[in-house]
Design a protein around this motif. Structure first.
Motif, PDB file in Angstrom:
ATOM      1  N   LYS A  94       0.834  -1.194   0.000  1.00  0.00           N
ATOM      2  CA  LYS A  94       0.000   0.000   0.000  1.00  0.00           C
ATOM      3  C   LYS A  94       0.875   1.252   0.000  1.00  0.00           C
ATOM      4  N   THR A  95       0.293   2.364  -0.343  1.00  0.00           N
ATOM      5  CA  THR A  95       1.043   3.616  -0.427  1.00  0.00           C
ATOM      6  C   THR A  95       0.889   4.417   0.866  1.00  0.00           C
ATOM      7  N   HIS A  96       1.920   5.163   1.193  1.00  0.00           N
ATOM      8  CA  HIS A  96       1.875   6.020   2.378  1.00  0.00           C
ATOM      9  C   HIS A  96       0.852   7.132   2.142  1.00  0.00           C
ATOM     10  N   PRO A  97      -0.022   7.417   3.104  1.00  0.00           N
ATOM     11  CA  PRO A  97      -1.095   8.409   2.871  1.00  0.00           C
ATOM     12  C   PRO A  97      -0.593   9.819   2.626  1.00  0.00           C
ATOM     13  N   ASP A  98       0.617  10.156   3.083  1.00  0.00           N
ATOM     14  CA  ASP A  98       1.130  11.522   2.920  1.00  0.00           C
ATOM     15  C   ASP A  98       2.079  11.665   1.733  1.00  0.00           C
ATOM     16  N   SER A  99       3.041  10.741   1.636  1.00  0.00           N
ATOM     17  CA  SER A  99       4.059  10.868   0.595  1.00  0.00           C
ATOM     18  C   SER A  99       3.740  10.097  -0.680  1.00  0.00           C
ATOM     19  N   GLY A 100       2.868   9.106  -0.577  1.00  0.00           N
ATOM     20  CA  GLY A 100       2.569   8.287  -1.741  1.00  0.00           C
ATOM     21  C   GLY A 100       3.597   7.199  -1.996  1.00  0.00           C
ATOM     22  N   LYS A 101       4.611   7.081  -1.138  1.00  0.00           N
ATOM     23  CA  LYS A 101       5.615   6.028  -1.286  1.00  0.00           C
ATOM     24  C   LYS A 101       4.994   4.676  -0.960  1.00  0.00           C
ATOM     25  N   VAL A 102       5.460   3.658  -1.677  1.00  0.00           N
ATOM     26  CA  VAL A 102       4.909   2.315  -1.489  1.00  0.00           C
ATOM     27  C   VAL A 102       5.524   1.658  -0.261  1.00  0.00           C
ATOM     28  N   LEU A 103       4.661   1.175   0.624  1.00  0.00           N
ATOM     29  CA  LEU A 103       5.105   0.419   1.794  1.00  0.00           C
ATOM     30  C   LEU A 103       5.182  -1.047   1.392  1.00  0.00           C
ATOM     31  N   GLU A 104       6.386  -1.521   1.196  1.00  0.00           N
ATOM     32  CA  GLU A 104       6.562  -2.884   0.699  1.00  0.00           C
ATOM     33  C   GLU A 104       6.054  -3.916   1.701  1.00  0.00           C
ATOM     34  N   ILE A 105       5.604  -5.038   1.167  1.00  0.00           N
ATOM     35  CA  ILE A 105       5.129  -6.133   2.005  1.00  0.00           C
ATOM     36  C   ILE A 105       6.311  -6.697   2.803  1.00  0.00           C
ATOM     37  N   PRO A 106       6.162  -6.891   4.116  1.00  0.00           N
ATOM     38  CA  PRO A 106       7.300  -7.314   4.942  1.00  0.00           C
ATOM     39  C   PRO A 106       7.604  -8.804   4.908  1.00  0.00           C
ATOM     40  N   ASP A 158       8.844  10.503   4.482  1.00  0.00           N
ATOM     41  CA  ASP A 158       9.894  10.662   3.474  1.00  0.00           C
ATOM     42  C   ASP A 158      10.493   9.331   3.038  1.00  0.00           C
ATOM     43  N   GLY A 159       9.956   8.227   3.566  1.00  0.00           N
ATOM     44  CA  GLY A 159      10.428   6.908   3.161  1.00  0.00           C
ATOM     45  C   GLY A 159      11.478   6.301   4.068  1.00  0.00           C
ATOM     46  N   THR A 160      11.983   7.051   5.041  1.00  0.00           N
ATOM     47  CA  THR A 160      12.978   6.517   5.965  1.00  0.00           C
ATOM     48  C   THR A 160      12.299   5.757   7.095  1.00  0.00           C
ATOM     49  N   MET A 161      13.035   4.818   7.707  1.00  0.00           N
ATOM     50  CA  MET A 161      12.495   4.029   8.798  1.00  0.00           C
ATOM     51  C   MET A 161      12.698   4.760  10.119  1.00  0.00           C
ATOM     52  N   MET A 162      11.632   4.890  10.891  1.00  0.00           N
ATOM     53  CA  MET A 162      11.699   5.557  12.195  1.00  0.00           C
ATOM     54  C   MET A 162      12.275   4.588  13.226  1.00  0.00           C
ATOM     55  N   PRO A 163      13.263   5.022  14.012  1.00  0.00           N
ATOM     56  CA  PRO A 163      13.910   4.127  14.976  1.00  0.00           C
ATOM     57  C   PRO A 163      12.943   3.706  16.082  1.00  0.00           C
ATOM     58  N   MET A 164      13.174   2.512  16.608  1.00  0.00           N
ATOM     59  CA  MET A 164      12.348   1.998  17.693  1.00  0.00           C
ATOM     60  C   MET A 164      12.867   2.511  19.037  1.00  0.00           C
ATOM     61  N   ASP A 165      11.951   2.682  19.997  1.00  0.00           N
ATOM     62  CA  ASP A 165      12.305   3.230  21.307  1.00  0.00           C
ATOM     63  C   ASP A 165      12.727   2.157  22.305  1.00  0.00           C
ATOM     64  N   VAL A 166      12.615   0.904  21.913  1.00  0.00           N
ATOM     65  CA  VAL A 166      13.008  -0.185  22.810  1.00  0.00           C
ATOM     66  C   VAL A 166      13.973  -1.096  22.080  1.00  0.00           C
ATOM     67  N   GLU A 167      14.661  -1.942  22.842  1.00  0.00           N
ATOM     68  CA  GLU A 167      15.602  -2.898  22.258  1.00  0.00           C
ATOM     69  C   GLU A 167      15.497  -4.211  23.010  1.00  0.00           C
ATOM     70  N   VAL A 168      16.103  -5.234  22.423  1.00  0.00           N
ATOM     71  CA  VAL A 168      16.066  -6.561  23.029  1.00  0.00           C
ATOM     72  C   VAL A 168      16.693  -6.505  24.426  1.00  0.00           C
ATOM     73  N   GLY A 169      16.005  -7.107  25.396  1.00  0.00           N
ATOM     74  CA  GLY A 169      16.480  -7.117  26.770  1.00  0.00           C
ATOM     75  C   GLY A 169      15.756  -6.147  27.676  1.00  0.00           C
ATOM     76  N   ASP A 170      15.063  -5.161  27.102  1.00  0.00           N
ATOM     77  CA  ASP A 170      14.309  -4.204  27.910  1.00  0.00           C
ATOM     78  C   ASP A 170      13.092  -4.881  28.553  1.00  0.00           C
TER      79      ASP A 170
END
Length: 266
Positions: free
Chosen positions: A115-127, A223-235
């Motif tokens: 599907k496309t991002h609602p703001d930028s129109g970039k395609v969100l690839e299937i994971p 803008d198509g970049t991946m937003m970093p996660m606020d948690v990590e393994v072990g938290d």
């Protein structure tokens, strides 16, 4: 008499020439016919044969009907071949009919473009990719009969976890997008005075604390970049009640939680 003899000789001479011309025409026509026959024979002998169409090569069945061409999902839909129902419990008890444990998991057969991002129109690839296996919600997806086997069409948002290989294990499992896999705390609750509270006596809610064991790649920004996660393994994390989706892996309880539903970490 002499004149008659001359006319007769002239007639025979013309007739002989006519016969000779006819023979020549017949010979030329025969040669041409043979040439054409040979040319046609050479053409037909080198013409490629057209393979016969069969159900396994070109056609498939959908809900018992033959369809033409490839059955391919669109948008962010995924075609999943459902895993076979479990007919035996962990203790070895055989199940039959409606008592069989139906798994909400299966192998990915094909995927849509995303599907496309609602703001930028970039395609969100299937994971996920064809060949991988997924676990999805019990009430998610649309079940269909495809090639005589049960399949389900789900959205990429319905995926709880994905895994490789035949068995779901902590080593082969992974989460998608901005989800995390939490090993939930299911121990008996204890008061400050040391009194154990039975599970049936405690407040009716699912476990909402645990340890993060898997972290997804994150959510795509406009803008198509991946937003970093606020948690990590072990938290250790505390998330909203009823926010997680329960998944059992190798006999242990886990919960798939969206990072937006995590209240705090410690």
């Amino acid at each position: 008499t002499v004149l008659h003899a001359k006319k007769l000789a002239l007639f025979h001479k013309k007739t002989a020439r006519s016969d000779e011309n006819i023979m020549r025409l017949f010979t030329v026509a025969s040669v041409a016919t043979v040439f054409v026959w040979k040319e046609v024979g050479a053409f037909t002998s080198t013409r490629p044969s057209i393979p016969s169409r069969s159900l396994t090569q070109c056609d498939a069945t959908l809900e018992g009907r033959t369809i033409k061409g490839e059955f391919k999902p669109i948008n962010n839909f995924i075609l999943v071949k459902k895993a076979e129902a479990k007919d035996q419990t962990e203790g070895g008890i055989l199940l039959s009919g409606k008592a069989k444990i139906v798994k909400t998991e299966g192998q990915v057969i094909s995927v849509g473009p995303g599907k496309t991002h609602p703001d930028s129109g970039k395609v969100l690839e299937i994971p996920v990719a064809p060949g991988e296996s997924v676990v999805y919600g019990k009430y998610d997806g649309t079940e269909i009969d495809y090639n005589g086997k049960p399949h389900t069409l789900i959205r990429d948002d319905d995926i709880l976890v994905k895994f490789s290989g035949d068995e779901l294990s902590i080593d082969t499992v992974d989460v998608v997008r901005d989800n995390v896999l939490v090993k939930v705390n299911t121990k008996e609750e204890e008061t400050t005075g040391g009194i154990l509270i039975a599970k049936s006596s405690s407040r009716e809610s699912k476990p909402s604390t645990g340890e993060v064991v898997k972290v997804g790649p994150g959510r795509m920004a406009s803008d198509g970049t991946m937003m970093p996660m606020d948690v990590e393994v072990g938290d250790m994390v505390k998330f909203r009640d009823f926010a997680g989706n329960e998944v059992e892996i190798a006999g242990e309880d886990f919960s798939v939680v969206n990072v937006a539903d995590i209240l705090a970490k410690f």
